[in-house]
Design an enzyme around this catalytic site. Sequence first.
Site, PDB file in Angstrom:
ATOM      1  CG  ASP A  81      -0.353  -0.185   2.539  1.00 16.94           C
ATOM      2  OD1 ASP A  81       0.795  -0.579   2.623  1.00 16.94           O
ATOM      3  OD2 ASP A  81      -0.495   0.500   3.501  1.00 16.94           O
ATOM      4  CD  GLU A 145       4.497   0.861   7.161  1.00 17.85           C
ATOM      5  OE1 GLU A 145       5.457   1.255   7.692  1.00 17.85           O
ATOM      6  OE2 GLU A 145       3.711   1.552   5.744  1.00 17.85           O
TER       7      GLU A 145
END
Length: 414
Positions: A81, A145
Site C-alpha cells: 500500500d 503498513e
Amino acid sequence: MTHNDPTEHPAVTRFREYLRIKTVQPNPDYVGSTAFLIRQAQEIGMPYSTVECVEGKPTVIMTFEGQDPSLPSLLLNSHTDVVPVFEDQWTQDAFAANKVDGFIYARGSQDMKCVGMSYLEVLRRYRAEGKKPLRTIHLTWVPDEELGGGDGMKLLVHHEAFKKLNVAFALDEGIASPKPALKVFYGERMPWWIKITATGPTGHGSQFIKDTAPTKLLRVIEKFMALRNEQEKLLEIGLNHNGQRYTLGDVTTINLTFLQSGIQYNVIPMEATCGFDIRVSPFFDMKEFQAKIESFVTSEPGVKMEFVNGHFDNTLTAIDESNIWWTVFSETCKGMDVEYETEIFPAATDSRFLREVGIPALGVSYLKNTPLLLHDHDERMHEDIFLEGIDFYDTLITRLSNVTAAEVEATLIK
Ligand SMILES: CSCC[C@H](NC(C)=O)C(=O)O
Ligand SMILES: [Zn+2]
Ligand SMILES: [Zn+2]
C-alpha cells in the site's frame, strides 16, 4: 514518458507497471496488486500463496527454494500500500509513473515499491542464471503498513503460514538519503498515540469558573510540552554515550495532533480532549516514561488518558559481531564500497512486529543521493539508482542467503 519504451531496461518497465496500480489508502487496489505479483511469481517460476488475516487484505508470499530448505530462511518484506496524494500539488500524475529526465514520478516510488521490485528482479536473475542459494528466500508483500500494520504484519507474524516460513533474518524498508551513505535501520521508536479527556463544570462564559475542562486540559498539555522541549534541546545540543550527536530516532518526540472542545462562545464546555502522537525512543526506560506521563494526568482530578495505539516492545537488532546477519550485511556493504549510517527509524514500519517475535530485521532502501520524498508531493526516484539498487540487493541477498549453519554456529559460541 511512453509506457512501452523498447530502449528502457525491462526491470524499470516492470517497476513502472507496479507503480501504476493504485494501492493507495484508504481504498487500495489489492486485487490489482495481487494479480500483478502473482504474474511476476509465475514468470520467475516461484511458488506463491496468499494469506488474508483480514478479508480483502491479502499478503502475497513467494518462495525461492534453497539448496537446504531445512535451514532457517531469509525474508524479504515489502508493503504494497501507499499513502494518499494531494493531486493538485504534483507536477505529474502520481499514478502514471511518468519518467522525466530519468526520474520516475509516482506515489510509492520511494516508499516502498522500489524495494519490493528490486528483490523480485534479483530472483528473476537467479532463475535466469540457474543460481540456487543455500537458504530458502521468502518474499512477503503485506497490506496496510501505512495504516499501522494492524490488519497486516501485526497479524501475519502470528499466522501459521508465516511461522512455517521459519525466518532467520529479514530485510525491510528504509528511507532515502540525500547523501551517498545509505540509511540502515536496526530499531524503531515506539508509537504511542494517546487521547486525553478532561471534564469540568459548565457555566456562563463571563465568569471566573474554576477548574474548567479546557483549563485542566491546558495544564496537562503544558507538562507534555515541557517534556517535548527537553527532548528537542537534547536533539539540538546533546551527545549520546559515544559522544556523538543524537539523531531523531534517539530522542522522544511529542506532538499535539488533536485538540477539541467547545459548543458556543458564551458557554463553558464540560469536556475538552486532545491527542498526542508520541514516539518513544527505544533507549528510554519505557515503564518510567509511561509512569511519568500518567502522573501528568493523575495529578489533575477529572482528567483521563487512554492509549489509542501503542507498541510496547523496543527490541533492537544487534549491530555488532553477536549477530551474524549484521556481520554479513556490513561486510558485504564494505566489500561493495557502499557507505551506510546506522540509525533508529524515527517513525514506525512493519519491522517492529518482526523484531517483537524475535526475528532480527534491518531496514534499508537503496535510495542514496536521493531527496527524501516519502509521503511527500512529487515522490520520485532515478531509474539509474533503481538499477544500481538491483545490483546492490543481488550481492547482499546472495551473501545473506548463503550464510552457512557453521557461520551461525561460530557466532553463537563466541
Ligand atoms: C503507528 S503506525 C503508523 C505507521 C507510520 N509509518 C510511517 C513509515 O509513516 C507512522 O510511523 O506513523
Ligand atoms: Zn513504507
Ligand atoms: Zn510510508
